[in-house]
Design a protein around this motif. Structure first.
Motif, PDB file in Angstrom:
ATOM      1  N   SER A  20       0.841  -1.046   0.072  1.00 44.97           N
ATOM      2  CA  SER A  20       0.147  -0.129   0.079  1.00 44.97           C
ATOM      3  C   SER A  20       0.601   1.262  -0.019  1.00 44.97           C
ATOM      4  O   SER A  20       2.007   1.416   0.268  1.00 44.97           O
ATOM      5  CB  SER A  20      -1.108  -0.081   1.171  1.00 44.97           C
ATOM      6  OG  SER A  20      -1.336   1.394   1.729  1.00 44.97           O
ATOM      7  N   GLU A  74      -2.186   4.073  -3.885  1.00 44.46           N
ATOM      8  CA  GLU A  74      -3.172   4.119  -4.408  1.00 44.46           C
ATOM      9  C   GLU A  74      -3.758   5.538  -5.044  1.00 44.46           C
ATOM     10  O   GLU A  74      -4.291   5.511  -5.928  1.00 44.46           O
ATOM     11  CB  GLU A  74      -4.341   3.640  -3.252  1.00 44.46           C
ATOM     12  CG  GLU A  74      -4.174   2.168  -2.634  1.00 44.46           C
ATOM     13  CD  GLU A  74      -3.023   2.290  -1.654  1.00 44.46           C
ATOM     14  OE1 GLU A  74      -2.273   3.005  -1.444  1.00 44.46           O
ATOM     15  OE2 GLU A  74      -3.256   1.361  -0.701  1.00 44.46           O
ATOM     16  N   LYS A  95      -9.647   1.098  -2.108  1.00 43.93           N
ATOM     17  CA  LYS A  95      -9.388   2.421  -1.916  1.00 43.93           C
ATOM     18  C   LYS A  95      -9.110   3.001  -3.522  1.00 43.93           C
ATOM     19  O   LYS A  95      -9.519   4.071  -3.910  1.00 43.93           O
ATOM     20  CB  LYS A  95      -8.015   2.643  -1.249  1.00 43.93           C
ATOM     21  CG  LYS A  95      -7.879   3.569  -0.621  1.00 43.93           C
ATOM     22  CD  LYS A  95      -6.587   3.606   0.412  1.00 43.93           C
ATOM     23  CE  LYS A  95      -6.062   4.974   1.031  1.00 43.93           C
ATOM     24  NZ  LYS A  95      -4.879   4.655   2.057  1.00 43.93           N
ATOM     25  N   ASP A 116     -12.282   3.564  -5.367  1.00 40.36           N
ATOM     26  CA  ASP A 116     -13.049   4.530  -4.411  1.00 40.36           C
ATOM     27  C   ASP A 116     -12.522   5.928  -5.262  1.00 40.36           C
ATOM     28  O   ASP A 116     -13.139   6.771  -5.865  1.00 40.36           O
ATOM     29  CB  ASP A 116     -12.888   4.836  -2.908  1.00 40.36           C
ATOM     30  CG  ASP A 116     -13.532   5.884  -2.502  1.00 40.36           C
ATOM     31  OD1 ASP A 116     -14.493   6.123  -2.954  1.00 40.36           O
ATOM     32  OD2 ASP A 116     -12.900   6.442  -1.499  1.00 40.36           O
TER      33      ASP A 116
END
Ligand SMILES: Cc1cc2nc3c(=O)[nH]c(=O)nc-3n(C[C@H](O)[C@H](O)[C@H](O)COP(=O)(O)OP(=O)(O)OC[C@H]3O[C@@H](n4cnc5c(N)ncnc54)[C@H](O)[C@@H]3O)c2cc1C
Length: 313
Positions: A121, A124, A213, A216
């Motif tokens: 991560s 994103e 994420k 979104d």
């Protein structure tokens, strides 16, 4: 001899490898779908070939431009003289524990998807930015509260100096702090460095959470930005204390059009190409927006997109 003759007579090996083309329409290589031809257009397959091309340009006094994915550019209708060097074939990605290394031509989308698949991560925010790694590091690209500077660990670059490029060790190593990142700015811009590759330091996370994420952010982008029309993203940098789109909207310029270039109806910070916009149309519109916003609010809008080549008035 003109530039094309010099290149075709002196770079015989690269010509034979089909790396060099002539009079290539640049509108096919940028997101605005605007721009005349590149006098010489090269797509090196290796970093060694990129170094060879740059050294050649410096030796022969030929101007060069490094092209990423072309998503932050307005290219002249007259095109570009000299050599355009595309990084699109330099696209290797590797992973070592929580670190991902990517060559300059890797698309941000591919980098983010690779990170997500490996449960890493941090990237994103960059998934929907339609550029390459080289362009993103050069611009310190950012969105949704994230910026390249937050995840970049180190880079390899070239300096445009013939003596260095011809030396046995032409590669310059930059640690994170050496990039001098600021809002849409980096040491690469200031020093004219050419990006070869970067390493990103990420954190382990569940791939499903990372994907959620990214999805979104994608929804937010499609909801607020004119993703269905050619553009180069936000035309102007955000002036401190203001929102560019709101300033332009408050001047009544939503949808304002010159030729086929228009202030986007969906997001006033974008200029879109409605079909056959020219660079001249876009430049006139940029100047009109800047003048109108300045005379109404005394705020200077500085362009974020790179304007290339000379435009006839
Ligand atoms: C629809 C849309 C949405 C966008 N949204 C965002 C956003 O949310 N956030 C954001 O920051 N940007 C956004 N952008 C702008 C753009 O995608 C970014 O600036 C991106 O980082 C540019 O990368 P590129 O590879 O396309 O660079 P290019 O447009 O090809 O080049 C931009 C500059 O980088 C230089 N460059 C490219 N590669 C190298 C290299 N290897 N070495 C040295 N210099 C290099 C070029 O010479 C040029 O000066 C958007 C653009 C579009 C069209």
């Amino acid at each position: 001899m003109n530039v094309k003759e010099i290149v075709s007579s002196k770079l015989t090996m690269l010509n034979e490898e089909n790396i060099i083309k002539y009079d290539v329409p640049l509108k096919d290589y940028c997101s605005f779908k605007i721009g005349g031809p590149a006098e010489v257009f090269c797509v090196p397959k290796t970093q060694a070939q990129l170094i060879e091309l740059m050294a050649f340009c410096l030796r022969e006094n030929i101007s060069y431009f490094i092209l990423g994915k072309g998503s932050n550019l307005l290219i002249s209708d007259q095109g570009l003289t000299g050599m355009v060097i595309s990084t699109s074939a330099l696209n290797k990605i590797t992973k070592d524990e929580n670190y991902i290394s990517a060559f300059s031509g890797v698309l941000l989308k591919d980098l983010c998807e690779f990170a997500q698949e490996h449960g890493l991560s941090g990237l994103e925010f960059a998934h929907g930015i339609p550029g390459s790694v080289g362009g993103a590091v050069y611009m310190n690209a950012g969105a949704y509260g994230g910026e390249i500077k937050d995840v970049l660990y180190c880079s390899k670059c070239l300096s445009p100096q013939l003596s260095l490029l011809e030396s046995t060790n032409p590669i310059i190593h930059l640690k994170a702090a050496d990039h001098c990142f600021a809002y849409r700015s980096s040491a690469l811009q200031v020093q004219g460095l050419i990006h070869l590759s970067s390493v990103f330091k990420l954190k382990q996370q569940n791939p499903a959470e990372i994907l959620a994420k990214m999805d979104d952010f994608k929804l937010q982008r499609w909801d607020k930005q004119p993703m269905d029309l050619p553009s180069a993203g936000s035309v102007f940098k955000r002036p401190e204390g203001y929102f560019t789109g709101k300033l332009i909207d408050d001047c009544g310029l939503r949808g304002y059009r010159i030729g086929d270039a228009a202030v986007s109806n969906k997001h006033c910070g974008f200029i879109v190409n409605l079909g056959n916009a020219t660079a001249k149309d876009v430049l006139q519109l940029i100047r009109y927006v800047q003048q109108t916003v300045y005379s109404r609010f005394q705020v200077k809008l500085e362009t974020e997109i790179r304007v290339l080549g000379v435009e006839s008035k």
